[in-house]
Design a protein around this motif. Structure first.
Motif, short mmCIF file in Angstrom:
data_model
loop_
_atom_site.label_atom_id
_atom_site.label_comp_id
_atom_site.label_asym_id
_atom_site.label_seq_id
_atom_site.Cartn_x
_atom_site.Cartn_y
_atom_site.Cartn_z
N GLY A 55 0.76 -1.30 0.37
CA GLY A 55 -0.07 -0.10 0.24
C GLY A 55 0.75 1.72 -0.06
O GLY A 55 0.01 2.45 -0.26
N CYS A 56 2.32 1.28 0.58
CA CYS A 56 2.55 2.72 1.25
C CYS A 56 3.79 3.29 -0.72
O CYS A 56 3.97 4.09 -0.75
CB CYS A 56 3.71 2.51 1.69
SG CYS A 56 5.30 1.18 1.67
N GLY A 57 3.91 1.97 -1.06
CA GLY A 57 5.21 2.28 -2.41
C GLY A 57 6.34 2.14 -2.37
O GLY A 57 7.08 2.84 -3.44
N LYS A 65 9.00 0.13 -4.46
CA LYS A 65 8.73 -0.45 -5.46
C LYS A 65 10.61 -0.71 -6.75
O LYS A 65 11.04 0.36 -7.19
CB LYS A 65 8.03 1.02 -6.59
CG LYS A 65 7.86 1.05 -8.23
CD LYS A 65 7.15 1.93 -8.23
CE LYS A 65 6.50 2.32 -9.59
NZ LYS A 65 5.96 3.33 -10.01
N SER A 71 -1.19 -2.16 -4.28
CA SER A 71 -1.88 -0.65 -4.69
C SER A 71 -1.73 0.31 -6.20
O SER A 71 -0.38 0.17 -6.69
CB SER A 71 -1.84 0.34 -4.20
OG SER A 71 -2.14 1.43 -4.35
N ARG A 72 -3.05 0.29 -7.03
CA ARG A 72 -2.81 1.11 -7.87
C ARG A 72 -2.38 1.62 -8.17
O ARG A 72 -1.96 2.47 -8.66
CB ARG A 72 -3.97 0.33 -8.91
CG ARG A 72 -4.10 -0.57 -9.68
CD ARG A 72 -3.36 -1.61 -10.51
NE ARG A 72 -3.58 -2.74 -11.07
CZ ARG A 72 -2.59 -3.60 -11.24
NH1 ARG A 72 -1.61 -3.03 -11.47
NH2 ARG A 72 -3.32 -4.44 -11.67
N CYS A 73 -2.47 3.35 -7.02
CA CYS A 73 -2.22 3.75 -6.85
C CYS A 73 -0.30 3.51 -7.08
O CYS A 73 0.39 4.77 -7.62
CB CYS A 73 -2.20 4.40 -5.89
SG CYS A 73 -3.74 4.36 -5.19
N HIS A 74 0.43 2.82 -6.71
CA HIS A 74 1.44 2.76 -6.33
C HIS A 74 2.59 1.84 -7.72
O HIS A 74 3.29 2.21 -8.32
CB HIS A 74 2.60 1.97 -5.74
CG HIS A 74 2.05 4.00 -4.64
ND1 HIS A 74 1.98 4.13 -3.86
CD2 HIS A 74 0.63 2.48 -3.49
CE1 HIS A 74 1.55 4.94 -3.15
NE2 HIS A 74 0.67 3.68 -2.54
N SER A 119 0.77 1.27 -11.86
CA SER A 119 -0.14 0.72 -12.66
C SER A 119 -0.02 -0.23 -13.08
O SER A 119 0.72 -0.98 -13.31
CB SER A 119 -0.39 2.37 -13.48
OG SER A 119 0.60 2.22 -14.42
#
Length: 112
Positions: free
Chosen positions: A45-47, A50, A64-67, A69
């Motif tokens: 969730g935090c990215g 990556k 999480s697609r926030c981090h 795509s």
């Protein structure tokens, strides 16, 4: 029964570590035993962890697609806390994580 371990190469630092298929890439990386490896929520969730898989295969859990795509995932990006090696592989830390791990290249660190 022997457990297979895979060799993981970090392109940013030229380091290698071993990682079992039931261990996340981040968990294996932490075994390098040095500062600079960013660890966040460990839940995707935090990215902060990556990375881009440059060669090799992984199995990934939900991220999480926030981090990451769908386009980034197609380009090989994963969160190291949610990715498990399925072969030897090479990865490169994405900018946020790269800043943390590369900063320690210039500083001497003791070897056990």
């Amino acid at each position: 029964m022997t457990t297979t371990s895979f060799s993981i190469a970090i392109g940013n630092t030229q380091e290698r570590y071993t990682c079992r298929p039931d261990q996340t890439l981040l968990g294996g990386m932490e075994q390098l035993g040095r500062k600079g490896i960013p660890v966040g929520c460990r839940g995707g969730g935090c990215g902060v962890c990556k990375v881009r898989i440059e060669s090799g295969r992984t199995r990934c859990e939900r991220m999480s697609r926030c981090h990451v795509s769908a386009d980034e995932e197609a380009q090989g990006y994963v969160l190291a806390c949610r990715a498990y090696p399925q072969s030897d592989l090479e990865l490169r830390a994405a900018p946020r994580m790269a800043r943390c791990i590369e900063r320690h290249l210039a500083q001497p660190h003791p070897h056990p």
